[in-house]
Design an enzyme around this catalytic site. Sequence first.
Site, PDB file in Angstrom:
ATOM      1  NE  ARG A  38      56.526  65.646  93.403  1.00 60.11           N
ATOM      2  CZ  ARG A  38      57.761  64.635  94.276  1.00 60.11           C
ATOM      3  NH1 ARG A  38      58.868  65.220  94.437  1.00 60.11           N
ATOM      4  NH2 ARG A  38      57.555  63.016  92.659  1.00 60.11           N
ATOM      5  CE  LYS A  59      65.723  76.904  81.923  1.00 62.38           C
ATOM      6  NZ  LYS A  59      67.152  76.162  82.303  1.00 62.38           N
ATOM      7  CG  HIS A  85      75.058  73.014  56.707  1.00 63.93           C
ATOM      8  ND1 HIS A  85      75.607  72.795  55.531  1.00 63.93           N
ATOM      9  CD2 HIS A  85      75.929  73.552  57.399  1.00 63.93           C
ATOM     10  CE1 HIS A  85      76.776  72.596  55.605  1.00 63.93           C
ATOM     11  NE2 HIS A  85      77.472  72.987  57.033  1.00 63.93           N
ATOM     12  CD1 TRP A 121      52.684  68.485  85.253  1.00 64.87           C
ATOM     13  CD2 TRP A 121      53.179  66.619  84.253  1.00 64.87           C
ATOM     14  NE1 TRP A 121      53.677  68.938  83.436  1.00 64.87           N
ATOM     15  CE2 TRP A 121      53.303  67.686  83.183  1.00 64.87           C
ATOM     16  CE3 TRP A 121      52.884  65.557  84.135  1.00 64.87           C
ATOM     17  CZ2 TRP A 121      54.297  67.796  82.431  1.00 64.87           C
ATOM     18  CZ3 TRP A 121      53.207  64.858  83.470  1.00 64.87           C
ATOM     19  CH2 TRP A 121      53.515  65.446  81.911  1.00 64.87           C
ATOM     20  CD  GLU A 132      61.928  75.530  81.636  1.00 64.04           C
ATOM     21  OE1 GLU A 132      63.249  75.242  81.547  1.00 64.04           O
ATOM     22  OE2 GLU A 132      61.051  75.000  81.607  1.00 64.04           O
ATOM     23  CG  ASN A 149      53.836  60.928  91.605  1.00 60.07           C
ATOM     24  OD1 ASN A 149      53.709  60.666  89.745  1.00 60.07           O
ATOM     25  ND2 ASN A 149      55.020  61.259  92.319  1.00 60.07           N
ATOM     26  N   GLY A 150      52.309  59.015  89.398  1.00 54.95           N
ATOM     27  CA  GLY A 150      53.204  57.996  88.122  1.00 54.95           C
ATOM     28  C   GLY A 150      52.104  57.548  87.265  1.00 54.95           C
ATOM     29  CE  LYS A 168      63.326  72.934  90.124  1.00 55.57           C
ATOM     30  NZ  LYS A 168      63.739  73.236  89.371  1.00 55.57           N
TER      31      LYS A 168
HETATM   32  O1  M6R Z   1      65.875  66.993  87.622  1.00 52.83           O
HETATM   33  P1  M6R Z   1      66.516  67.075  86.623  1.00 52.83           P
HETATM   34  O2  M6R Z   1      67.620  67.600  86.621  1.00 52.83           O
HETATM   35  O3  M6R Z   1      67.073  65.362  85.786  1.00 52.83           O
HETATM   36  O4  M6R Z   1      65.393  67.998  85.394  1.00 52.83           O
HETATM   37  C1  M6R Z   1      66.207  67.135  84.416  1.00 52.83           C
HETATM   38  C2  M6R Z   1      65.309  68.447  83.334  1.00 52.83           C
HETATM   39  O5  M6R Z   1      64.061  67.754  83.314  1.00 52.83           O
HETATM   40  C3  M6R Z   1      64.872  69.680  83.536  1.00 52.83           C
HETATM   41  O6  M6R Z   1      66.358  70.746  83.868  1.00 52.83           O
HETATM   42  C4  M6R Z   1      64.314  70.610  82.817  1.00 52.83           C
HETATM   43  O7  M6R Z   1      64.856  70.710  81.408  1.00 52.83           O
HETATM   44  C5  M6R Z   1      64.054  72.027  83.495  1.00 52.83           C
HETATM   45  N1  M6R Z   1      62.982  72.624  83.499  1.00 52.83           N
HETATM   46  C6  M6R Z   1      64.541  73.102  82.192  1.00 52.83           C
HETATM   47  O8  M6R Z   1      64.869  74.382  82.886  1.00 52.83           O
END
Ligand code: M6R
Length: 606
Positions: free
Chosen positions: A27, A482, A501, A74, A485, A98-99, A601
């Site tokens: 997280r 992918k 274009h 984070w 990231e 958190n928030g 995550k």
């Molecule tokens: O938990 P979620 O599916 O709502 O998360 C959405 C995005 O944060 C998540 O898919 C993110 O883009 C991934 N790290 C991509 O691999």
Amino acid sequence: MCGIIGITSNKPVSSSILNSLKKLEYRGYDSAGIATINDGLINEVKCQGRVDVLEKNISQINLLGNVGIGHVRWATHGIPSTINAHPHSTERISVVHNGIIENSVDLKKLLINKGHKFKSQTDTEVIVHLLVEYLKNNKLNESIIKTLNDLDGSFALGIIFKDMPELIIGARRGSPLAVGYGPNENYLGSDSYALKSMTNKITYLNDGEFCIIKKKDIDFFDSKGKKVNKKILHLSSSDQNYEKGEYKHFMAKEIDEQPITIKNCINEYIDKINNEINLHNFPWKKDEIKSIKLIGCGTAFHSCLVGKYWFEQLTNLDVQVDIASEFRYRKNKFNEDCLYIFISQSGETADTYAALNLCNKNNMKTCSIVNVVESSIARDSKFVLPIHCGPEIGVASTKAFLGQMLVIYLLCVKISFFKGDINKHKYIEKIKNLKLLSDLVNKTISAENKIQLICNTFADAKGSMFLGRGYSYPIALEGALKLKELAYIHAEGYPAGEMKHGPLALIEDGMPVVVIAPKDEHYKKTISNMQEVIARGAKVLLITNKEDNQVVSENIWQKIEIENIENDLYPFLVTIPLQKLAYYTALKKGYDIDKPRNLAKSVTVE
Ligand code: M6R
């Protein structure tokens, strides 16, 4: 985004808090910290970086105390540093959060005028000082309510007090929070995953609620301080799924798990004897749905985009797709004949959750497709379709993406049949093809291809492009995401027909370009677009299926062949080499695959 743990017990808690923080690290991993109460003092240990650094620091002291809170961060307000790490403490109070507190600047000014001194650049620290202020003239519950009322924004909080050494306060608005029940101890956690190694008895706080956790009992209150009764849920899934086993990374394990998670999901939804898709208790009649809106973020948004192509292909419904962070702030025209579908692996993504709440407030039909069935999005949707993937720990979404697409496809085929857009014969044929999917995904994963060799070129590249048409366009976006990231390489996904274009200007000698062209109705057109980039010097990696001899194309740098399958289902297979491409490129560059820089995550802040 940020992980919280709290334990009140009759034995020392720091090692259990550390263990839970290791699980929560997905997280956030900018910094970590723990505070315990011992001998009438709050003891705080914090560090920049990962939990293993915190563990080393703690091993050098003896951090005692039967009550404590821990946090992985984070960063939002203030750089990742020891001073900005949580907990934030005064001599009497310690808080993990958190928030985001949106009015922290104004609150800080007020508190400084009252003589409070701040140590960090975080928004969180105002909470500690507000509590100190209110506790001067109020009892505990009133002080909590007044403090929470002063805060704008979202929060999940864990709070301990030097003068009340037996208890932990938990409070939530917007960000998820759970409590767990143990033998002679109780827990607070930002999700059930953090608590699972200690208990399977969990209660989730609703928005606006707070609780007082003692080692033998837990009291819950609504935002006005009225006591509320809460249900205890019994979680079933085993802890094993949360281990890497013999894999080097969760991502590698999760890629390999895809055949089995597809099989599990199909077993859940398809009655194989009667060739029937079962959406148990689907609450709406066929005439009540006249349009579809799919909403998600990141990878989940890409599965929404694939869904749009499927719904348009197989039904007569009008289908729209939206990014949750945009949808929630637009002036939407709500439509009571529309089915609003929210896609989220975690079920906690703040923007997706807010979009769902907005639709619920407007009394819309809401359905969610989630992996975590105990999540906020699942709990607040009118209908839930789980993807049955098991925990996904790697920050990059892999098996959940396939799971999301699969459930969207099942829903689409079912709606299409139940609205009479496809006939029984076609319906049964689609179900038969779905039954082949797990084996074909397995073959695609195990296929010998040159991906590790191909990665060398990507690893050295300044940038790359991913092109596709039709279903393969959202898959191109996903492949590019992918690579960005995990391997930190600039990558753009584009509809192949759009290159001329503008983006064609980016192509230069030796630039790696991935062209996704299964043998569907777009094949020939995509191959022509591929020739246009090859002619301008691109090194093309073509992903196609085995029978690609319709068009002979020279000068292709590399080709990966996937299994043959019904056109609708190619998105499942062409995704696999893209996952591996990102994985091995990141591996080659030596990056932290399961915890890429700057990410987390579960994105519980907007
Ligand atoms: O938990 P979620 O599916 O709502 O998360 C959405 C995005 O944060 C998540 O898919 C993110 O883009 C991934 N790290 C991509 O691999």
